[in-house]
Motif scaffolding. Structure first.
Motif, mmCIF file in Angstrom:
data_model
loop_
_atom_site.group_PDB
_atom_site.id
_atom_site.type_symbol
_atom_site.label_atom_id
_atom_site.label_comp_id
_atom_site.label_asym_id
_atom_site.label_seq_id
_atom_site.Cartn_x
_atom_site.Cartn_y
_atom_site.Cartn_z
ATOM 1 N N LEU A 59 58.763 44.749 31.886
ATOM 2 C CA LEU A 59 58.330 46.136 32.031
ATOM 3 C C LEU A 59 59.509 47.077 32.257
ATOM 4 C CD1 LEU A 59 55.197 45.562 34.285
ATOM 5 C CD2 LEU A 59 55.231 46.131 31.849
ATOM 6 N N GLU A 60 60.534 46.592 32.943
ATOM 7 C CA GLU A 60 61.673 47.456 33.240
ATOM 8 C C GLU A 60 62.396 47.890 31.965
ATOM 9 O OE1 GLU A 60 60.555 45.271 36.803
ATOM 10 O OE2 GLU A 60 60.993 44.693 34.725
ATOM 11 N N SER A 61 62.429 47.013 30.950
ATOM 12 C CA SER A 61 63.092 47.383 29.693
ATOM 13 C C SER A 61 62.340 48.461 28.932
ATOM 14 C CB SER A 61 63.254 46.141 28.805
ATOM 15 O OG SER A 61 61.983 45.633 28.418
ATOM 16 N N GLN A 62 61.068 48.657 29.277
ATOM 17 C CA GLN A 62 60.255 49.686 28.637
ATOM 18 C C GLN A 62 60.094 50.928 29.511
ATOM 19 O OE1 GLN A 62 56.585 47.927 26.979
ATOM 20 N NE2 GLN A 62 57.449 45.901 27.420
ATOM 21 N N ASN A 63 60.916 51.008 30.591
ATOM 22 C CA ASN A 63 60.872 52.150 31.508
ATOM 23 C C ASN A 63 59.490 52.331 32.144
ATOM 24 O OD1 ASN A 63 63.596 52.777 30.926
ATOM 25 N ND2 ASN A 63 62.970 53.968 29.119
ATOM 26 N N ILE A 64 58.894 51.198 32.544
ATOM 27 C CA ILE A 64 57.582 51.210 33.187
ATOM 28 C C ILE A 64 57.743 50.666 34.607
ATOM 29 C CG2 ILE A 64 55.221 50.300 33.125
ATOM 30 C CD1 ILE A 64 55.476 50.113 30.100
ATOM 31 N N ARG A 65 57.183 51.361 35.554
ATOM 32 C CA ARG A 65 57.276 50.944 36.956
ATOM 33 C C ARG A 65 56.405 49.730 37.204
ATOM 34 N NH1 ARG A 65 54.219 52.654 41.380
ATOM 35 N NH2 ARG A 65 53.234 54.206 40.007
ATOM 36 N N ARG A 66 56.999 48.710 37.825
ATOM 37 C CA ARG A 66 56.279 47.480 38.100
ATOM 38 C C ARG A 66 55.433 47.633 39.361
ATOM 39 N NH1 ARG A 66 57.004 41.917 36.955
ATOM 40 N NH2 ARG A 66 58.847 42.426 35.692
ATOM 41 N N LEU A 67 54.184 47.175 39.299
ATOM 42 C CA LEU A 67 53.264 47.269 40.426
ATOM 43 C C LEU A 67 53.099 45.964 41.189
ATOM 44 C CD1 LEU A 67 50.415 49.418 38.810
ATOM 45 C CD2 LEU A 67 52.360 50.193 40.187
ATOM 46 N N TYR A 68 53.647 44.895 40.689
ATOM 47 C CA TYR A 68 53.515 43.605 41.373
ATOM 48 C C TYR A 68 54.905 42.969 41.480
ATOM 49 C CZ TYR A 68 53.276 42.422 36.392
ATOM 50 O OH TYR A 68 53.508 42.359 35.044
ATOM 51 N N PRO A 69 55.112 42.026 42.402
ATOM 52 C CA PRO A 69 56.444 41.442 42.613
ATOM 53 C C PRO A 69 56.869 40.577 41.434
ATOM 54 C CG PRO A 69 54.823 40.288 43.937
ATOM 55 C CD PRO A 69 54.116 41.467 43.344
ATOM 56 N N ASN A 70 58.119 40.134 41.482
ATOM 57 C CA ASN A 70 58.641 39.284 40.413
ATOM 58 C C ASN A 70 57.996 37.897 40.424
ATOM 59 O OD1 ASN A 70 60.422 41.266 39.451
ATOM 60 N ND2 ASN A 70 61.972 40.725 40.979
ATOM 61 N N ASN A 71 57.774 37.367 41.608
ATOM 62 C CA ASN A 71 57.102 36.071 41.742
ATOM 63 C C ASN A 71 55.635 36.335 42.068
ATOM 64 O OD1 ASN A 71 59.572 34.722 41.359
ATOM 65 N ND2 ASN A 71 60.053 34.877 43.552
ATOM 66 N N TYR A 72 54.755 35.975 41.177
ATOM 67 C CA TYR A 72 53.350 36.333 41.340
ATOM 68 C C TYR A 72 52.484 35.280 40.668
ATOM 69 C CZ TYR A 72 54.210 38.014 36.610
ATOM 70 O OH TYR A 72 54.592 38.097 35.301
ATOM 71 N N ASP A 73 51.202 35.319 41.015
ATOM 72 C CA ASP A 73 50.183 34.479 40.398
ATOM 73 C C ASP A 73 49.401 35.328 39.400
ATOM 74 O OD1 ASP A 73 48.318 32.607 39.712
ATOM 75 O OD2 ASP A 73 47.243 32.638 41.615
#
Length: 218
Positions: A59-73
């Protein structure tokens, strides 16, 4: 009044390209060569891509803010996004009822858009797994088809072998009279240098003499 131009969502058939693949061109090797593989940047659906990019772009490469952590289910985050989308939609309906011209309506629509983008991204991350499962199912289907073909071949082979054995069992056993007849016939066979229609010394044909000897033996 000008007629409304109809624009198709799909490109027109490349008939000028298709006509180059005629039978005559194929026989003479005049068909166009396939395009070379892309080794640098390219554009797809108006978005720039690079051959070194990951299959699922972060998501970061598309300039979109991430809403969940990097390690997730994935399952847990999809459930959370589903609840958030439902709640945000109800809030948007309430805003549209109370004050449709409010700036909160545009903000809530942006929130819903971001939630749907995240859900779509999480679903796309299952694409490699889906591709592997699809390939596994295809290989299992091909294996099952080959096993069925081999089983049918084995059944046909067993049936043919059974018919051959039955045919062999119906052949009569050689008896003493049959063996004697065979020996006498071989004894009276003419030599290779003589013609089949050559007459013997007593004026009768060779075939007639052999036939008379066989009748006498019977």
């Amino acid at each position: 009044m000008s007629e409304t131009a109809q624009v198709s969502s799909l490109p027109l058939p490349p008939m000028q390209y298709v006509t180059l693949f005629s039978e005559e061109n194929s026989k003479r090797g005049r068909t166009p060569r396939p395009p070379p593989p892309i080794t640098d940047n390219y554009s797809m659906f108006g978005n720039p891509y690079n051959t070194d990019d990951a299959v699922i772009r972060p998501l970061e490469s598309q300039n979109i803010r991430r809403l969940y952590p990097n390690n997730y289910d994935h399952r847990r985050e999809l459930k959370k996004l589903n609840h958030s989308i439902t709640a945000s939609f109800l809030d948007l309906v309430d805003i549209c009822i109370r004050n449709p011209e409010s700036e909160a309506r545009a903000t809530k629509i942006d929130d819903l858009t971001l939630l749907f983008i995240h859900m779509h991204h999480l679903v796309n991350e299952f694409r490699p797994h889906q591709a592997r499962e699809t390939l596994r199912v295809m290989l299992e289907q091909q294996k099952r088809q080959r096993l069925e073909i081999a089983e049918r071949f084995r059944r046909h082979f067993d049936k043919a072998w059974e018919l051959v054995q039955q045919a062999i069992s119906t052949i009569p056993e050689p008896t003493e009279s049959n063996i004697k007849l065979l020996i006498d016939i071989e004894r009276v066979q003419p030599s290779e240098g003589n013609s089949n229609n050559q007459a013997c010394g007593n004026g009768c044909a060779e075939e007639d003499r052999v036939l008379c000897q066989i009748i006498d033996l019977l």
